[in-house]
Design a protein around this motif. Sequence first.
Motif, mmCIF file in Angstrom:
data_model
loop_
_atom_site.group_PDB
_atom_site.id
_atom_site.type_symbol
_atom_site.label_atom_id
_atom_site.label_comp_id
_atom_site.label_asym_id
_atom_site.label_seq_id
_atom_site.Cartn_x
_atom_site.Cartn_y
_atom_site.Cartn_z
ATOM 1 N N GLU A 105 0.716 -1.256 0.181
ATOM 2 C CA GLU A 105 0.060 0.101 -0.030
ATOM 3 C C GLU A 105 0.878 1.436 0.036
ATOM 4 O OE1 GLU A 105 -3.112 2.583 -0.084
ATOM 5 O OE2 GLU A 105 -2.941 0.385 -0.454
ATOM 6 N N ALA A 106 2.023 1.239 0.712
ATOM 7 C CA ALA A 106 2.763 2.482 1.096
ATOM 8 C C ALA A 106 3.457 2.606 -0.502
ATOM 9 C CB ALA A 106 3.737 2.198 1.968
ATOM 10 N N MET A 107 3.903 1.281 -0.958
ATOM 11 C CA MET A 107 4.468 1.540 -2.431
ATOM 12 C C MET A 107 3.642 2.145 -3.586
ATOM 13 S SD MET A 107 7.296 0.023 -3.832
ATOM 14 C CE MET A 107 7.742 -1.077 -5.349
ATOM 15 N N SER A 108 2.351 1.724 -3.501
ATOM 16 C CA SER A 108 1.304 2.232 -4.275
ATOM 17 C C SER A 108 1.187 3.817 -4.206
ATOM 18 C CB SER A 108 0.095 1.662 -4.211
ATOM 19 O OG SER A 108 -0.607 2.065 -3.069
ATOM 20 N N GLN A 109 1.435 4.338 -3.119
ATOM 21 C CA GLN A 109 1.296 5.806 -2.865
ATOM 22 C C GLN A 109 2.542 6.406 -2.742
ATOM 23 O OE1 GLN A 109 -0.453 6.082 1.282
ATOM 24 N NE2 GLN A 109 -2.323 5.122 0.918
ATOM 25 N N ARG A 110 3.732 5.865 -3.420
ATOM 26 C CA ARG A 110 4.992 6.299 -3.517
ATOM 27 C C ARG A 110 5.735 6.690 -2.312
ATOM 28 N NH1 ARG A 110 6.204 7.843 -9.053
ATOM 29 N NH2 ARG A 110 4.609 7.421 -10.355
ATOM 30 N N LYS A 111 5.282 5.980 -1.141
ATOM 31 C CA LYS A 111 6.094 6.196 0.199
ATOM 32 C C LYS A 111 7.109 5.209 -0.045
ATOM 33 C CE LYS A 111 1.758 8.275 2.156
ATOM 34 N NZ LYS A 111 0.858 8.067 3.463
ATOM 35 N N TYR A 112 8.109 5.421 -0.444
ATOM 36 C CA TYR A 112 9.064 4.283 -0.750
ATOM 37 C C TYR A 112 9.745 4.045 0.527
ATOM 38 C CZ TYR A 112 8.125 4.808 -5.763
ATOM 39 O OH TYR A 112 7.331 4.980 -6.917
ATOM 40 N N ALA A 113 10.496 5.031 1.343
ATOM 41 C CA ALA A 113 11.047 4.561 2.556
ATOM 42 C C ALA A 113 10.264 3.876 3.426
ATOM 43 C CB ALA A 113 11.560 5.992 3.006
ATOM 44 N N GLN A 114 8.888 4.230 3.736
ATOM 45 C CA GLN A 114 8.156 3.684 4.407
ATOM 46 C C GLN A 114 7.753 2.110 3.873
ATOM 47 O OE1 GLN A 114 4.059 5.299 4.696
ATOM 48 N NE2 GLN A 114 3.386 3.961 6.373
ATOM 49 N N ALA A 115 7.575 2.117 2.706
ATOM 50 C CA ALA A 115 7.543 0.794 1.991
ATOM 51 C C ALA A 115 8.503 -0.340 2.385
ATOM 52 C CB ALA A 115 7.241 0.751 0.537
ATOM 53 N N ALA A 116 9.810 0.366 2.399
ATOM 54 C CA ALA A 116 11.067 -0.458 2.288
ATOM 55 C C ALA A 116 11.037 -0.979 3.834
ATOM 56 C CB ALA A 116 12.179 0.289 2.012
ATOM 57 N N GLU A 117 10.901 -0.139 4.626
ATOM 58 C CA GLU A 117 10.997 -0.299 6.181
ATOM 59 C C GLU A 117 9.760 -1.283 6.605
ATOM 60 O OE1 GLU A 117 11.842 -0.307 10.383
ATOM 61 O OE2 GLU A 117 12.963 0.681 8.558
ATOM 62 N N LEU A 118 8.717 -1.249 5.973
ATOM 63 C CA LEU A 118 7.477 -2.432 6.320
ATOM 64 C C LEU A 118 7.844 -3.694 5.702
ATOM 65 C CD1 LEU A 118 4.383 -0.027 5.848
ATOM 66 C CD2 LEU A 118 4.944 -1.048 7.721
ATOM 67 N N ALA A 119 8.618 -3.581 4.592
ATOM 68 C CA ALA A 119 9.017 -4.718 3.782
ATOM 69 C C ALA A 119 10.155 -5.611 4.418
ATOM 70 C CB ALA A 119 9.320 -4.514 2.479
ATOM 71 N N ALA A 120 10.944 -4.850 5.132
ATOM 72 C CA ALA A 120 11.974 -5.236 5.914
ATOM 73 C C ALA A 120 11.266 -5.842 7.213
ATOM 74 C CB ALA A 120 13.022 -4.268 6.265
#
Length: 136
Positions: free
Chosen positions: A79-94
């Motif tokens: 969801e963060a990735m789809s909103q272009r919140k890449y840093a948040q997406a990376a953290e959540l993925a980790a």
Amino acid sequence: GTSGRRHSRLVMTPSPRKIHRWLAVLGLLVLAACASTPEPRAELEAADRAIMAAREVRAEQYAQEPLRRARIRLEAAREAMSQRKYAQAAELAAQAEADADLAAAQSRLLAWRQDVQDKTQRNAELRRSLDQGGRR
């Protein structure tokens, strides 16, 4: 005379042209900051692989909670990735990958304990069977 005018120019509010210039610079800085954080596709794929690996060692049976957290965090990362919140997406993925790794480790441990318990029980049954056979 002139010193008063010079002073009033220094204290005056910036012109609309200067404000627009600063906003443009600020906008470019924001764009650069966004562009400097790449899409964390590899991180999302790693989390997805970790979840699949946890499922392969029966984490759904032995480690439901960390596996559930991993799935929730991976979904939030997407969801963060789809909103272009890449840093948040990376953290959540980790975090999702770490939860999945924990689920796999817990699952392997509990499966191993179950295996040991099953073998101990089987050995006890064999001993009883041998003891009964030896008494006849």
